[in-house]
Design an enzyme around this catalytic site. Structure first.
Site, PDB file in Angstrom:
ATOM      1  CB  CYS A 269      24.979 -76.693  16.545  1.00  0.00           C
ATOM      2  SG  CYS A 269      25.024 -74.930  16.236  1.00  0.00           S
TER       3      CYS A 269
HETATM    4  N1  LIG Z   1      23.987 -71.180  17.425  1.00  0.00           N
HETATM    5  C1  LIG Z   1      25.152 -71.705  17.723  1.00  0.00           C
HETATM    6  O1  LIG Z   1      25.442 -72.037  18.869  1.00  0.00           O
HETATM    7  C2  LIG Z   1      26.191 -71.905  16.642  1.00  0.00           C
HETATM    8  C3  LIG Z   1      27.516 -72.188  17.017  1.00  0.00           C
HETATM    9  C4  LIG Z   1      28.474 -72.349  16.025  1.00  0.00           C
HETATM   10  C5  LIG Z   1      28.114 -72.267  14.688  1.00  0.00           C
HETATM   11  N2  LIG Z   1      26.806 -72.034  14.358  1.00  0.00           N
HETATM   12  C6  LIG Z   1      26.465 -71.914  12.937  1.00  0.00           C
HETATM   13  O2  LIG Z   1      26.357 -70.530  12.626  1.00  0.00           O
HETATM   14  C7  LIG Z   1      25.342 -70.323  11.646  1.00  0.00           C
HETATM   15  C8  LIG Z   1      24.302 -69.346  12.162  1.00  0.00           C
HETATM   16  O3  LIG Z   1      23.651 -69.932  13.274  1.00  0.00           O
HETATM   17  P1  LIG Z   1      22.743 -69.076  14.260  1.00  0.00           P
HETATM   18  O4  LIG Z   1      22.357 -69.981  15.371  1.00  0.00           O
HETATM   19  O5  LIG Z   1      23.423 -67.790  14.555  1.00  0.00           O
HETATM   20  O6  LIG Z   1      21.493 -68.790  13.305  1.00  0.00           O
HETATM   21  P2  LIG Z   1      20.263 -67.790  13.564  1.00  0.00           P
HETATM   22  O7  LIG Z   1      19.106 -68.422  12.885  1.00  0.00           O
HETATM   23  O8  LIG Z   1      20.181 -67.435  15.004  1.00  0.00           O
HETATM   24  O9  LIG Z   1      20.681 -66.460  12.782  1.00  0.00           O
HETATM   25  C9  LIG Z   1      20.737 -66.345  11.385  1.00  0.00           C
HETATM   26  C10 LIG Z   1      20.432 -64.903  11.045  1.00  0.00           C
HETATM   27  O10 LIG Z   1      20.656 -64.695   9.660  1.00  0.00           O
HETATM   28  C11 LIG Z   1      19.674 -63.777   9.189  1.00  0.00           C
HETATM   29  N3  LIG Z   1      19.615 -63.858   7.729  1.00  0.00           N
HETATM   30  C12 LIG Z   1      19.105 -64.836   6.945  1.00  0.00           C
HETATM   31  N4  LIG Z   1      19.249 -64.514   5.641  1.00  0.00           N
HETATM   32  C13 LIG Z   1      19.886 -63.324   5.608  1.00  0.00           C
HETATM   33  C14 LIG Z   1      20.313 -62.474   4.561  1.00  0.00           C
HETATM   34  N5  LIG Z   1      20.142 -62.794   3.268  1.00  0.00           N
HETATM   35  N6  LIG Z   1      20.929 -61.320   4.880  1.00  0.00           N
HETATM   36  C15 LIG Z   1      21.112 -60.975   6.173  1.00  0.00           C
HETATM   37  N7  LIG Z   1      20.715 -61.735   7.206  1.00  0.00           N
HETATM   38  C16 LIG Z   1      20.120 -62.904   6.919  1.00  0.00           C
HETATM   39  C17 LIG Z   1      18.420 -64.206   9.912  1.00  0.00           C
HETATM   40  O11 LIG Z   1      17.441 -63.194   9.900  1.00  0.00           O
HETATM   41  C18 LIG Z   1      18.988 -64.487  11.318  1.00  0.00           C
HETATM   42  O12 LIG Z   1      18.971 -63.322  12.123  1.00  0.00           O
HETATM   43  C19 LIG Z   1      24.794 -71.701  11.315  1.00  0.00           C
HETATM   44  O13 LIG Z   1      25.498 -72.225  10.218  1.00  0.00           O
HETATM   45  C20 LIG Z   1      25.130 -72.511  12.553  1.00  0.00           C
HETATM   46  O14 LIG Z   1      25.251 -73.880  12.300  1.00  0.00           O
HETATM   47  C21 LIG Z   1      25.847 -71.826  15.306  1.00  0.00           C
END
Ligand SMILES: NC(=O)c1ccc[n+]([C@@H]2O[C@H](COP(=O)([O-])OP(=O)(O)OC[C@H]3O[C@@H](n4cnc5c(N)ncnc54)[C@H](O)[C@@H]3O)[C@@H](O)[C@H]2O)c1
Length: 433
Positions: A269
């Site tokens: 992030c």
């Molecule tokens: N990780 C954190 O601590 C955190 C905190 C707050 C906000 N965010 C934000 O949240 C969002 C997600 O982050 P994350 O860390 O969970 O990402 P991640 O990479 O862990 O998870 C994303 C998921 O989306 C899935 N995916 C991709 N395309 C898809 C589709 N078309 N249909 C269904 N599933 C699909 C992937 O397979 C994956 O499992 C980002 O924008 C990030 O900036 C993350």
């Protein structure tokens, strides 16, 4: 609106799965959707695909009665009232945000909404740059569904502030809930979804909600780079920056949080969100001198550490036990971990690395492959090593016994070792103290 709702969550990664599990634990009926077959299978078998404290217990409690996972987006959306978009929003090479996954999912959702007879709310939880919900999500939903946002379906931007490592606790007990809505009805639906959460609710516009998330992450990243820069000065002056942090943290205008000096911020992030805000600011004609420096200080901090190591030790052939690979304690996430450039740099100098992390080993293997060796305990890594390099603040490192080392030398990048407990023959050095 009924207090218990049917929710689908698209993207079952760190944010999606915690969101899904959290809402299920609060009594809602939740369907997790992902394109990753293995993840879907694991969730249905109550095996968390990521490590987060407390997640296993929630999955044991809610799967399958309240939470199921599926590959079938269409039936998930048709069978629920609200859909959260939680897919990744990585950086492009120039630092700008890559909205590919969000755009793809928005178009898919639009095609499904075309078939849906009842009112549905689409909620963006992924972190997306201010303006993106209005410029990309809503147009894709309207284009593909042939329907009107705010009339035929609702749109909300509800940023997530959870911290990896304590994600479950954070999701269940947020400091605030930010609801940016296109129209009042959409916002009301999502506010009712959170009715069991005890936190102030802030109702704002879509763009304001997006900006709040970027501002929060940029502020936190700024605090870290600030204290790291101060810490580098402290090191030269023979001052412990942690004493300084305590001294300033007691000032209520400053506060004690996020002023722990170390090897720099990482994770999926802070680096990408600050870069994306810098890029967006440039696009609208604003030069972000401070945020660019925050990134520069952060890029430099692993180099400060390796510079200290190189000046002190002959790294060629040196047996180094690297303790900690995850970007922070409590998670298995190694994305943008400062351990990566540090390991790359000392390995390039010929150091022989035995690495250990309580949770991050499997993810680290995908990055380093056979270039380093992996150990199943800190003791195994330390055995016969000539330098212990502590890179993540895991609790278990606090009380390590270094007696099995070949040469008892500890370099602590996290101020985690209690030096009062160290044996007299252990040589200790800190990064900014
Ligand atoms: N990780 C954190 O601590 C955190 C905190 C707050 C906000 N965010 C934000 O949240 C969002 C997600 O982050 P994350 O860390 O969970 O990402 P991640 O990479 O862990 O998870 C994303 C998921 O989306 C899935 N995916 C991709 N395309 C898809 C589709 N078309 N249909 C269904 N599933 C699909 C992937 O397979 C994956 O499992 C980002 O924008 C990030 O900036 C993350």
């Amino acid at each position: 609106m009924l207090p218990t709702m049917k929710i689908s969550v698209v993207g079952s990664g760190y944010v999606g799965l915690i969101t899904a599990a959290g809402f299920a634990e609060k009594g809602h009926e939740v369907l997790c959707v992902d394109i990753d077959k293995q993840k879907v299978g694991m969730i249905n078998e109550r095996k968390p695909p990521i490590y987060e404290k407390g997640l296993q217990e929630i999955l044991d409690h809610v799967v399958p009665e309240k939470l199921k996972a599926t590959l079938d987006l269409e039936s998930a959306v048709l069978g629920t009232e609200v859909t959260f978009i939680c897919v990744g929003t990585p950086s492009d090479d120039d630092g700008s945000i890559n909205l590919k996954y969000v755009k793809e999912v928005s178009a898919q959702l639009g095609r499904i909404l075309k078939k849906k007879k009842t009112y549905h709310v689409v909620v963006v939880k992924s972190t997306i740059i201010p303006g993106s919900t209005e410029e990309h999500v809503i147009p894709a939903l309207e284009r593909e569904s042939g329907r009107k946002a705010g009339k035929d379906f609702g749109v909300v931007m509800n940023p997530e502030f959870l911290r990896e490592g304590v994600a479950v606790v954070d999701f269940m007990n947020p400091d605030r809930i930010v609801i940016g809505s296109y129209d009042a009805k959409s916002g009301d639906v999502i506010e009712s979804l959170y009715y069991k959460f005890k936190a102030p609710v802030l109702r704002v516009s879509l763009k304001t909600a997006e900006m709040i998330k970027y501002t929060a992450n940029s502020m936190l990243a700024t605090k870290i780079s600030f204290i790291n820069e101060v810490g580098n000065v402290c090191k030269k002056l023979g001052v412990d920056v942690y004493d300084v942090a305590k001294g300033i943290g007691l000032d209520h205008r400053i506060g004690p949080h996020f002023i722990s000096a170390g090897p720099g911020f990482g994770g999926s992030c802070f680096p990408k969100d600050v870069k994306a805000l810098v890029h967006k600011a440039e696009e609208v004609g604003v030069k972000t001198l401070l945020l660019e420096s925050v990134l520069a200080v952060n890029d430099n901090q692993p180099k400060v550490l390796t510079g200290l190591l190189k000046s002190k030790y002959k790294l060629k052939g040196l047996k180094v036990a690297v303790l900690g690979l995850a970007f922070k304690a409590g998670t298995d996430d190694v994305r943008e971990s400062p351990a990566i450039p540090i390991i790359e740099s000392i390995a390039a100098e010929g150091a022989v690395i035995a690495a250990y992390d309580p949770k991050g080993l499997e993810n680290a293997k995908k990055i380093f492959g056979g270039r380093i060796s992996y150990c199943l305990s800190a003791e195994e890594a330390l055995k016969g090593s000539e330098l212990a390099l502590i890179l993540t603040e895991w609790e278990e490192f606090k009380t390590l016994d270094f007696s099995m080392m070949g040469k008892k030398r500890v370099f602590d990048a996290r101020h985690i070792i209690n030096t009062d407990l160290l044996a007299d023959d252990v040589e200790y050095e800190g990064l900014c103290w």
